[in-house]
Design a protein around this motif. Structure first.
Motif, PDB file in Angstrom:
ATOM      1  N   ARG A 241      62.286  11.612 -11.973  1.00 51.57           N
ATOM      2  CA  ARG A 241      61.298  12.498 -12.601  1.00 51.57           C
ATOM      3  C   ARG A 241      60.363  13.150 -11.578  1.00 51.57           C
ATOM      4  NH1 ARG A 241      59.038   9.249 -17.978  1.00 51.57           N
ATOM      5  NH2 ARG A 241      61.087   8.945 -18.907  1.00 51.57           N
ATOM      6  N   TYR A 242      59.979  12.410 -10.555  1.00 58.31           N
ATOM      7  CA  TYR A 242      58.873  12.865  -9.717  1.00 58.31           C
ATOM      8  C   TYR A 242      59.183  13.055  -8.235  1.00 58.31           C
ATOM      9  CZ  TYR A 242      56.114  12.011 -13.856  1.00 58.31           C
ATOM     10  OH  TYR A 242      55.623  12.049 -15.132  1.00 58.31           O
TER      11      TYR A 242
ATOM     12  N   LEU B 142      61.634   6.939 -12.662  1.00 59.72           N
ATOM     13  CA  LEU B 142      60.418   7.570 -12.132  1.00 59.72           C
ATOM     14  C   LEU B 142      60.739   8.402 -10.890  1.00 59.72           C
ATOM     15  CD1 LEU B 142      57.777   4.726 -12.547  1.00 59.72           C
ATOM     16  CD2 LEU B 142      57.815   6.937 -13.722  1.00 59.72           C
TER      17      LEU B 142
ATOM     18  N   TYR C   7      49.266   9.930 -15.716  1.00 62.65           N
ATOM     19  CA  TYR C   7      50.130   9.289 -14.714  1.00 62.65           C
ATOM     20  C   TYR C   7      50.387  10.225 -13.538  1.00 62.65           C
ATOM     21  CZ  TYR C   7      54.122   7.210 -12.435  1.00 62.65           C
ATOM     22  OH  TYR C   7      54.953   6.675 -11.489  1.00 62.65           O
TER      23      TYR C   7
ATOM     24  N   ASP D  84      55.971   7.380 -18.976  1.00 65.89           N
ATOM     25  CA  ASP D  84      55.659   6.969 -17.607  1.00 65.89           C
ATOM     26  C   ASP D  84      54.979   5.602 -17.593  1.00 65.89           C
ATOM     27  OD1 ASP D  84      56.694   9.382 -16.709  1.00 65.89           O
ATOM     28  OD2 ASP D  84      54.737  10.368 -16.674  1.00 65.89           O
TER      29      ASP D  84
END
Length: 189
Positions: A27-28, A24, A71, A6
């Motif tokens: 992933r999130y 990112l 993160y 991250d």
């Protein structure tokens, strides 16, 4: 990109490397969306918050600092702050009353234009202006920003690069000074 940490991805995002942001996001996005949905209970609002979070990641200059924690915790904090700002903005917007121009024309004018009211308002304005002489320039600016321009304490703190506590303390002192001088002036009249 999938094998990067991250931190590495955020470092790439800061230099505007789009695939890093996309990774990112992949992933999130579910985590950010889930947080926003729990907070707003509205799918459309949650989507707006998700967009705002990833836009913030893209536009940030400092980004994530690994010395301050994980993160994922930083990302949730960013999401939380954006969600709070969004909810506050929604509440402000909901309190605004919109009317068609035709309605304004037929509404009775309820403003008091009596000589007593006009004089009273003028005296109050003059008292407040005279009280400004007892304030520092930063205290006057604080009152202007908070009460007349509608900024929150947090926004003022960000504009001045100061902790919110410092701004709150200055506001407390400022109001105390104003209160004392307005009360003394009222007692004299």
């Amino acid at each position: 990109m999938k094998n990067k940490t991250d931190l590495e991805l955020m470092q790439l995002v800061i230099i505007k490397h789009r695939p890093a942001l996309e990774e990112l996001y992949d992933r999130y996005v579910k985590l950010v969306y889930s947080f926003a949905m729990k907070s707003t209970k509205d799918e459309q609002q949650a989507r707006i918050i998700v967009q705002s979070v990833f836009t913030r990641l893209w536009t940030t200059r400092t980004g994530y600092d690994p010395s301050k924690g994980e993160y994922i915790n930083w990302l949730i904090t960013v999401t939380r702050n954006i969600t709070i700002d969004h909810i506050r903005k929604q509440r402000r917007d909901q309190t605004a009353v919109t009317m068609d121009p035709e309605i304004w024309e037929v509404m009775p004018d309820r403003t008091e234009n009596t000589p007593e009211h006009v004089v009273s308002q003028k005296l109050i304005r003059e008292q407040v202006k005279r009280s400004y002489q007892y304030l520092s320039k930063s205290q006057v600016e604080l009152i202007q920003c908070l009460y007349w321009e509608g900024y929150s304490l947090r926004e003022i703190a960000q504009m001045r690069n100061e902790p919110v506590g410092t701004v709150k303390s200055r506001l407390h002192q400022t109001l105390k000074i104003l209160r004392n001088h307005l009360v003394h002036e009222k007692e004299e009249t």
